[in-house]
Design an enzyme around this catalytic site. Structure first.
Site, mmCIF file in Angstrom:
data_model
loop_
_atom_site.group_PDB
_atom_site.id
_atom_site.type_symbol
_atom_site.label_atom_id
_atom_site.label_comp_id
_atom_site.label_asym_id
_atom_site.label_seq_id
_atom_site.Cartn_x
_atom_site.Cartn_y
_atom_site.Cartn_z
ATOM 1 N N GLY A 1 0.348 -5.125 0.784
ATOM 2 C CA GLY A 1 -0.810 -5.196 -0.119
ATOM 3 C C GLY A 1 -0.536 -6.013 -1.380
ATOM 4 O O GLY A 1 -1.457 -6.615 -1.948
ATOM 5 N N ALA B 1 0.861 -1.180 0.000
ATOM 6 C CA ALA B 1 0.000 0.000 0.000
ATOM 7 C C ALA B 1 0.902 1.236 0.000
ATOM 8 O O ALA B 1 2.052 1.173 0.442
ATOM 9 C CB ALA B 1 -0.889 -0.011 1.228
ATOM 10 N N GLU C 1 -1.065 -9.425 -0.437
ATOM 11 C CA GLU C 1 -2.505 -9.642 -0.209
ATOM 12 C C GLU C 1 -3.256 -9.821 -1.534
ATOM 13 O O GLU C 1 -4.190 -10.620 -1.616
ATOM 14 C CB GLU C 1 -3.077 -8.476 0.613
ATOM 15 C CG GLU C 1 -2.557 -8.515 2.039
ATOM 16 C CD GLU C 1 -2.955 -7.305 2.853
ATOM 17 O OE1 GLU C 1 -2.596 -6.169 2.452
ATOM 18 O OE2 GLU C 1 -3.625 -7.469 3.879
ATOM 19 N N GLU D 1 4.120 -4.568 7.404
ATOM 20 C CA GLU D 1 3.223 -3.629 8.111
ATOM 21 C C GLU D 1 3.574 -3.410 9.576
ATOM 22 O O GLU D 1 3.586 -2.272 10.050
ATOM 23 C CB GLU D 1 1.761 -4.112 8.010
ATOM 24 C CG GLU D 1 1.123 -3.875 6.651
ATOM 25 C CD GLU D 1 1.347 -5.028 5.667
ATOM 26 O OE1 GLU D 1 2.220 -5.876 5.940
ATOM 27 O OE2 GLU D 1 0.646 -5.074 4.648
HETATM 28 N N1 COA Z 1 4.466 3.204 -0.804
HETATM 29 C C1 COA Z 1 4.841 4.366 -1.384
HETATM 30 N N2 COA Z 1 5.918 4.498 -2.163
HETATM 31 C C2 COA Z 1 6.657 3.409 -2.369
HETATM 32 C C3 COA Z 1 6.349 2.172 -1.812
HETATM 33 C C4 COA Z 1 5.190 2.093 -0.997
HETATM 34 N N3 COA Z 1 4.781 0.937 -0.441
HETATM 35 N N4 COA Z 1 7.266 1.260 -2.181
HETATM 36 C C5 COA Z 1 8.134 1.934 -2.971
HETATM 37 N N5 COA Z 1 7.767 3.220 -3.076
HETATM 38 C C6 COA Z 1 8.437 4.280 -3.834
HETATM 39 C C7 COA Z 1 9.669 4.826 -3.111
HETATM 40 O O1 COA Z 1 9.295 5.774 -2.142
HETATM 41 C C8 COA Z 1 10.418 5.408 -4.266
HETATM 42 O O2 COA Z 1 9.826 6.641 -4.630
HETATM 43 P P1 COA Z 1 10.755 7.943 -4.873
HETATM 44 O O3 COA Z 1 11.614 7.574 -6.048
HETATM 45 O O4 COA Z 1 9.757 9.031 -5.178
HETATM 46 O O5 COA Z 1 11.525 8.143 -3.618
HETATM 47 C C9 COA Z 1 10.147 4.456 -5.415
HETATM 48 O O6 COA Z 1 8.951 3.761 -5.047
HETATM 49 C C10 COA Z 1 11.231 3.418 -5.623
HETATM 50 O O7 COA Z 1 11.444 2.749 -4.394
HETATM 51 P P2 COA Z 1 12.870 2.644 -3.671
HETATM 52 O O8 COA Z 1 12.634 2.477 -2.202
HETATM 53 O O9 COA Z 1 13.749 3.762 -4.088
HETATM 54 O O10 COA Z 1 13.398 1.276 -4.309
HETATM 55 P P3 COA Z 1 14.449 0.276 -3.657
HETATM 56 O O11 COA Z 1 14.831 -0.678 -4.724
HETATM 57 O O12 COA Z 1 15.535 1.000 -2.952
HETATM 58 O O13 COA Z 1 13.611 -0.528 -2.529
HETATM 59 C C11 COA Z 1 11.690 -1.684 -1.636
HETATM 60 C C12 COA Z 1 12.537 -1.328 -2.890
HETATM 61 C C13 COA Z 1 10.442 -2.400 -2.109
HETATM 62 C C14 COA Z 1 12.527 -2.594 -0.721
HETATM 63 C C15 COA Z 1 11.345 -0.386 -0.876
HETATM 64 O O14 COA Z 1 10.779 0.530 -1.807
HETATM 65 C C16 COA Z 1 10.345 -0.582 0.232
HETATM 66 O O15 COA Z 1 10.702 -1.065 1.295
HETATM 67 N N6 COA Z 1 9.069 -0.183 -0.005
HETATM 68 C C17 COA Z 1 8.031 -0.260 0.993
HETATM 69 C C18 COA Z 1 7.530 -1.663 1.156
HETATM 70 C C19 COA Z 1 6.464 -1.744 2.228
HETATM 71 O O16 COA Z 1 6.727 -1.517 3.402
HETATM 72 N N7 COA Z 1 5.243 -2.101 1.811
HETATM 73 C C20 COA Z 1 4.144 -2.320 2.705
HETATM 74 C C21 COA Z 1 3.364 -1.095 2.929
HETATM 75 S S1 COA Z 1 2.044 -1.440 4.062
#
Ligand code: COA
Length: 257
Positions: free
Chosen positions: A108, A63, A111, A131
Protein backbone atom coordinates in the site's frame (compact mmCIF):
# COMPACT_ATOMS: atom_id res chain seq x y z
CA UNK A 1 -7.40 12.89 12.73
CA UNK A 2 -5.29 10.34 14.61
CA UNK A 3 -2.91 9.25 11.87
CA UNK A 4 -2.77 11.89 9.15
CA UNK A 5 -1.34 15.36 9.76
CA UNK A 6 -1.82 18.23 7.33
CA UNK A 7 0.51 21.23 7.34
CA UNK A 8 0.59 24.17 5.01
CA UNK A 9 3.66 26.21 4.27
CA UNK A 10 2.97 29.01 1.85
CA UNK A 11 0.69 27.51 -0.76
CA UNK A 12 2.10 23.97 -0.44
CA UNK A 13 0.35 21.36 1.70
CA UNK A 14 2.19 18.42 3.26
CA UNK A 15 0.29 15.31 4.38
CA UNK A 16 2.14 13.07 6.81
CA UNK A 17 0.97 9.54 7.56
CA UNK A 18 1.96 9.11 11.18
CA UNK A 19 1.67 5.72 12.78
CA UNK A 20 5.30 5.16 13.54
CA UNK A 21 4.96 2.21 15.94
CA UNK A 22 3.59 0.21 12.98
CA UNK A 23 5.94 1.76 10.41
CA UNK A 24 2.99 3.87 9.20
CA UNK A 25 1.08 0.76 8.07
CA UNK A 26 -2.34 1.73 6.79
CA UNK A 27 -5.45 0.37 8.42
CA UNK A 28 -8.92 1.23 7.07
CA UNK A 29 -8.96 4.18 9.51
CA UNK A 30 -5.68 5.54 8.11
CA UNK A 31 -6.98 5.23 4.55
CA UNK A 32 -10.20 7.01 5.51
CA UNK A 33 -8.27 9.82 7.19
CA UNK A 34 -6.05 10.17 4.12
CA UNK A 35 -9.14 10.47 1.90
CA UNK A 36 -10.79 12.90 4.32
CA UNK A 37 -7.67 15.09 4.45
CA UNK A 38 -7.48 15.24 0.67
CA UNK A 39 -11.18 16.11 0.45
CA UNK A 40 -10.76 18.90 3.01
CA UNK A 41 -7.86 20.35 1.02
CA UNK A 42 -10.16 20.69 -1.99
CA UNK A 43 -12.18 23.44 -0.29
CA UNK A 44 -9.08 25.67 -0.15
CA UNK A 45 -6.74 24.08 -2.67
CA UNK A 46 -2.99 24.38 -2.24
CA UNK A 47 -0.78 24.75 -5.33
CA UNK A 48 0.84 21.37 -4.73
CA UNK A 49 0.59 18.48 -2.26
CA UNK A 50 3.47 16.51 -0.75
CA UNK A 51 2.74 13.13 0.87
CA UNK A 52 5.20 11.51 3.25
CA UNK A 53 5.51 9.13 6.20
CA UNK A 54 6.54 10.12 9.72
CA UNK A 55 9.99 9.16 10.96
CA UNK A 56 13.15 8.08 9.20
CA UNK A 57 12.39 4.40 8.70
CA UNK A 58 9.20 4.12 6.69
CA UNK A 59 7.08 5.95 4.17
CA UNK A 60 4.32 3.36 4.60
CA UNK A 61 5.12 -0.33 5.27
CA UNK A 62 1.93 -1.43 3.53
CA UNK A 63 -1.60 -2.21 4.49
CA UNK A 64 -2.04 -3.34 8.09
CA UNK A 65 -1.56 -7.11 7.91
CA UNK A 66 -2.94 -7.71 11.41
CA UNK A 67 -6.22 -5.99 10.47
CA UNK A 68 -6.38 -7.58 7.02
CA UNK A 69 -5.93 -11.07 8.47
CA UNK A 70 -9.29 -10.62 10.26
CA UNK A 71 -11.23 -9.36 7.24
CA UNK A 72 -14.00 -11.23 5.45
CA UNK A 73 -14.18 -10.98 1.65
CA UNK A 74 -16.89 -8.35 2.01
CA UNK A 75 -14.73 -6.29 4.37
CA UNK A 76 -11.74 -6.72 2.05
CA UNK A 77 -13.82 -5.39 -0.88
CA UNK A 78 -14.82 -2.39 1.22
CA UNK A 79 -11.13 -1.83 2.17
CA UNK A 80 -10.16 -1.91 -1.51
CA UNK A 81 -12.97 0.51 -2.36
CA UNK A 82 -12.02 3.09 0.25
CA UNK A 83 -8.42 2.64 -0.84
CA UNK A 84 -9.33 3.26 -4.47
CA UNK A 85 -11.36 6.32 -3.50
CA UNK A 86 -8.46 7.80 -1.51
CA UNK A 87 -5.97 7.03 -4.30
CA UNK A 88 -8.31 8.62 -6.84
CA UNK A 89 -8.33 11.80 -4.74
CA UNK A 90 -4.54 11.87 -5.06
CA UNK A 91 -4.41 10.79 -8.68
CA UNK A 92 -7.20 13.12 -9.76
CA UNK A 93 -6.28 15.95 -7.41
CA UNK A 94 -6.42 19.13 -9.48
CA UNK A 95 -2.97 20.10 -8.24
CA UNK A 96 0.35 18.23 -8.58
CA UNK A 97 1.13 15.62 -5.94
CA UNK A 98 4.60 14.46 -4.90
CA UNK A 99 5.46 11.45 -2.74
CA UNK A 100 8.48 12.01 -0.50
CA UNK A 101 9.48 8.37 0.06
CA UNK A 102 11.59 8.35 3.20
CA UNK A 103 11.98 4.62 3.87
CA UNK A 104 9.96 1.43 3.35
CA UNK A 105 7.29 1.86 0.68
CA UNK A 106 5.84 -1.62 0.52
CA UNK A 107 2.50 -2.75 -0.85
CA UNK A 108 0.00 0.00 0.00
CA UNK A 109 2.94 2.38 0.55
CA UNK A 110 4.09 1.81 -3.01
CA UNK A 111 0.49 2.25 -4.16
CA UNK A 112 0.21 5.65 -2.44
CA UNK A 113 3.47 6.71 -4.10
CA UNK A 114 2.15 5.46 -7.46
CA UNK A 115 -1.05 7.49 -7.09
CA UNK A 116 1.07 10.65 -6.80
CA UNK A 117 2.26 12.44 -9.94
CA UNK A 118 5.92 12.35 -8.90
CA UNK A 119 8.08 10.40 -6.49
CA UNK A 120 11.27 11.49 -4.75
CA UNK A 121 13.05 8.78 -2.77
CA UNK A 122 15.65 8.93 -0.02
CA UNK A 123 18.53 6.54 -0.70
CA UNK A 124 17.39 4.30 2.18
CA UNK A 125 13.95 3.87 0.59
CA UNK A 126 12.88 0.34 -0.20
CA UNK A 127 10.10 -0.52 -2.63
CA UNK A 128 8.18 -3.69 -3.25
CA UNK A 129 4.88 -5.51 -3.49
CA UNK A 130 4.97 -8.27 -0.84
CA UNK A 131 1.27 -9.12 -1.28
CA UNK A 132 1.59 -12.36 -3.27
CA UNK A 133 3.90 -13.65 -0.54
CA UNK A 134 0.95 -13.16 1.83
CA UNK A 135 -1.42 -14.96 -0.52
CA UNK A 136 -3.21 -11.76 -1.58
CA UNK A 137 -2.65 -9.10 -4.24
CA UNK A 138 -2.25 -5.32 -4.23
CA UNK A 139 -5.70 -3.85 -3.72
CA UNK A 140 -5.12 -0.09 -3.88
CA UNK A 141 -4.35 0.26 -7.57
CA UNK A 142 -0.87 -1.32 -7.73
CA UNK A 143 -1.73 -3.84 -10.45
CA UNK A 144 -3.09 -1.02 -12.61
CA UNK A 145 -0.80 1.94 -11.96
CA UNK A 146 2.54 0.08 -11.83
CA UNK A 147 2.38 -1.31 -15.42
CA UNK A 148 1.26 2.12 -16.65
CA UNK A 149 4.27 3.75 -15.00
CA UNK A 150 7.13 1.30 -15.62
CA UNK A 151 5.74 -1.01 -18.30
CA UNK A 152 4.33 -4.50 -18.16
CA UNK A 153 7.57 -6.52 -17.98
CA UNK A 154 9.16 -4.75 -15.05
CA UNK A 155 5.81 -4.40 -13.27
CA UNK A 156 5.16 -8.12 -13.65
CA UNK A 157 8.54 -8.89 -12.11
CA UNK A 158 7.80 -6.76 -9.04
CA UNK A 159 4.17 -7.83 -8.66
CA UNK A 160 4.76 -11.58 -9.12
CA UNK A 161 8.09 -12.00 -7.31
CA UNK A 162 7.39 -9.82 -4.22
CA UNK A 163 11.08 -8.85 -4.49
CA UNK A 164 12.09 -5.72 -2.59
CA UNK A 165 14.19 -3.17 -4.46
CA UNK A 166 16.36 -0.32 -3.26
CA UNK A 167 15.97 3.29 -4.33
CA UNK A 168 18.70 3.09 -6.99
CA UNK A 169 16.98 0.19 -8.76
CA UNK A 170 13.61 1.94 -8.45
CA UNK A 171 15.17 4.93 -10.19
CA UNK A 172 16.60 2.75 -12.93
CA UNK A 173 13.12 1.25 -13.50
CA UNK A 174 11.49 4.67 -13.71
CA UNK A 175 9.54 4.07 -10.52
CA UNK A 176 10.99 7.20 -8.92
CA UNK A 177 11.95 10.54 -10.42
CA UNK A 178 14.96 11.16 -8.25
CA UNK A 179 16.98 9.74 -5.37
CA UNK A 180 18.32 12.04 -2.66
CA UNK A 181 20.31 11.51 0.53
CA UNK A 182 18.64 9.88 3.53
CA UNK A 183 16.63 12.49 5.45
CA UNK A 184 16.34 14.78 2.41
CA UNK A 185 13.29 13.38 0.58
CA UNK A 186 10.76 15.67 2.25
CA UNK A 187 12.93 18.74 1.70
CA UNK A 188 13.49 17.87 -1.93
CA UNK A 189 9.77 17.22 -2.50
CA UNK A 190 8.80 20.50 -0.82
CA UNK A 191 11.37 22.37 -2.91
CA UNK A 192 9.95 20.85 -6.08
CA UNK A 193 6.44 21.76 -4.92
CA UNK A 194 7.58 25.35 -4.31
CA UNK A 195 9.20 25.48 -7.75
CA UNK A 196 5.94 24.26 -9.32
CA UNK A 197 3.99 26.84 -7.32
CA UNK A 198 5.84 29.72 -8.96
CA UNK A 199 4.10 28.95 -12.26
CA UNK A 200 0.64 29.93 -13.34
CA UNK A 201 -1.61 27.82 -11.08
CA UNK A 202 -4.31 27.38 -13.70
CA UNK A 203 -1.72 26.46 -16.31
CA UNK A 204 -0.24 23.81 -13.98
CA UNK A 205 -3.70 22.41 -13.21
CA UNK A 206 -4.69 22.18 -16.85
CA UNK A 207 -1.32 20.67 -17.75
CA UNK A 208 -1.87 18.02 -15.07
CA UNK A 209 -5.37 17.28 -16.36
CA UNK A 210 -4.03 16.96 -19.91
CA UNK A 211 -1.12 14.72 -18.85
CA UNK A 212 -3.55 12.50 -16.91
CA UNK A 213 -5.75 12.29 -19.98
CA UNK A 214 -2.82 10.85 -21.92
CA UNK A 215 -3.08 7.67 -19.83
CA UNK A 216 -6.84 7.30 -20.34
CA UNK A 217 -7.61 8.01 -23.98
CA UNK A 218 -6.26 7.48 -27.50
CA UNK A 219 -3.77 10.00 -28.96
CA UNK A 220 -6.27 11.84 -31.17
CA UNK A 221 -8.71 12.39 -28.29
CA UNK A 222 -5.84 13.42 -26.02
CA UNK A 223 -4.57 15.97 -28.51
CA UNK A 224 -8.09 17.40 -28.91
CA UNK A 225 -8.29 17.75 -25.13
CA UNK A 226 -4.88 19.45 -25.05
CA UNK A 227 -5.94 21.95 -27.74
CA UNK A 228 -9.10 22.81 -25.77
CA UNK A 229 -7.18 23.32 -22.53
CA UNK A 230 -4.54 25.34 -24.37
CA UNK A 231 -7.24 27.63 -25.82
CA UNK A 232 -9.06 27.91 -22.50
CA UNK A 233 -5.94 29.30 -20.82
CA UNK A 234 -5.93 32.18 -23.29
CA UNK A 235 -9.09 33.44 -21.60
CA UNK A 236 -7.34 33.73 -18.22
CA UNK A 237 -5.69 36.72 -16.57
CA UNK A 238 -2.75 34.45 -15.74
CA UNK A 239 -1.92 33.90 -19.42
CA UNK A 240 -2.02 37.65 -20.09
CA UNK A 241 0.12 38.24 -17.02
CA UNK A 242 2.62 35.48 -17.81
CA UNK A 243 3.19 36.42 -21.44
CA UNK A 244 3.00 40.16 -20.64
CA UNK A 245 5.63 39.79 -17.91
CA UNK A 246 7.97 38.06 -20.37
CA UNK A 247 7.64 40.97 -22.82
CA UNK A 248 8.15 43.50 -20.02
CA UNK A 249 11.19 41.55 -18.72
CA UNK A 250 9.76 41.14 -15.22
CA UNK A 251 8.60 38.26 -13.02
CA UNK A 252 4.91 37.37 -13.43
CA UNK A 253 2.50 37.86 -10.56
CA UNK A 254 -0.05 35.08 -11.04
CA UNK A 255 -3.42 35.29 -9.30
CA UNK A 256 -4.88 31.96 -10.41
CA UNK A 257 -7.60 33.71 -12.40
N1 COA B 1 1.05 -4.27 8.92
C1 COA B 1 0.98 -4.31 10.27
N2 COA B 1 2.02 -4.08 11.08
C2 COA B 1 3.19 -3.79 10.51
C3 COA B 1 3.35 -3.73 9.13
C4 COA B 1 2.22 -3.98 8.32
N3 COA B 1 2.26 -3.90 6.97
N4 COA B 1 4.63 -3.42 8.83
C5 COA B 1 5.25 -3.29 10.03
N5 COA B 1 4.38 -3.52 11.03
C6 COA B 1 4.64 -3.48 12.47
C7 COA B 1 5.34 -4.74 12.97
O1 COA B 1 4.41 -5.77 13.18
C8 COA B 1 5.97 -4.22 14.22
O2 COA B 1 4.97 -4.12 15.23
P1 COA B 1 5.26 -4.71 16.71
O3 COA B 1 6.40 -3.88 17.22
O4 COA B 1 3.96 -4.46 17.44
O5 COA B 1 5.61 -6.14 16.53
C9 COA B 1 6.37 -2.80 13.89
O6 COA B 1 5.56 -2.44 12.77
C10 COA B 1 7.82 -2.65 13.47
O7 COA B 1 8.06 -3.56 12.41
P2 COA B 1 9.22 -4.66 12.43
O8 COA B 1 8.81 -5.79 11.53
O9 COA B 1 9.58 -5.01 13.82
O10 COA B 1 10.41 -3.83 11.76
P3 COA B 1 11.65 -4.42 10.96
O11 COA B 1 12.61 -3.31 10.79
O12 COA B 1 12.14 -5.68 11.57
O13 COA B 1 11.05 -4.81 9.51
C11 COA B 1 9.70 -4.48 7.53
C12 COA B 1 10.53 -3.83 8.68
C13 COA B 1 9.02 -3.36 6.77
C14 COA B 1 10.66 -5.25 6.61
C15 COA B 1 8.68 -5.46 8.14
O14 COA B 1 7.96 -4.77 9.15
C16 COA B 1 7.68 -5.98 7.15
O15 COA B 1 8.00 -6.86 6.36
N6 COA B 1 6.43 -5.45 7.19
C17 COA B 1 5.36 -5.91 6.33
C18 COA B 1 5.51 -5.38 4.94
C19 COA B 1 4.41 -5.88 4.04
O16 COA B 1 4.31 -7.07 3.76
N7 COA B 1 3.57 -4.95 3.55
C20 COA B 1 2.53 -5.25 2.61
C21 COA B 1 1.27 -5.59 3.28
S1 COA B 1 0.04 -5.96 2.05
Amino acid sequence: MDFVKVEREGSVATLTIDRQDKLNAISPQVVEELGQSLLELESQPPTAIVVTGAGEKAFVAGADIAEMSQMSAVEAKRFAEIGHAAMALLDRSPVPTIAAVNGFALGGGCEIALACDMRIAADNAMFGFPEVGLGILPGMGGTQRLPRLIGSGLASELLFSARRIEAAEAKEMGLVNRVVAQGEALNAAQQLATEISKNGPLAVRYAKAAANKALDVDLVSGLEYEADQFALLFSTEDAAEGMGAFSEKRKPDFKGQ
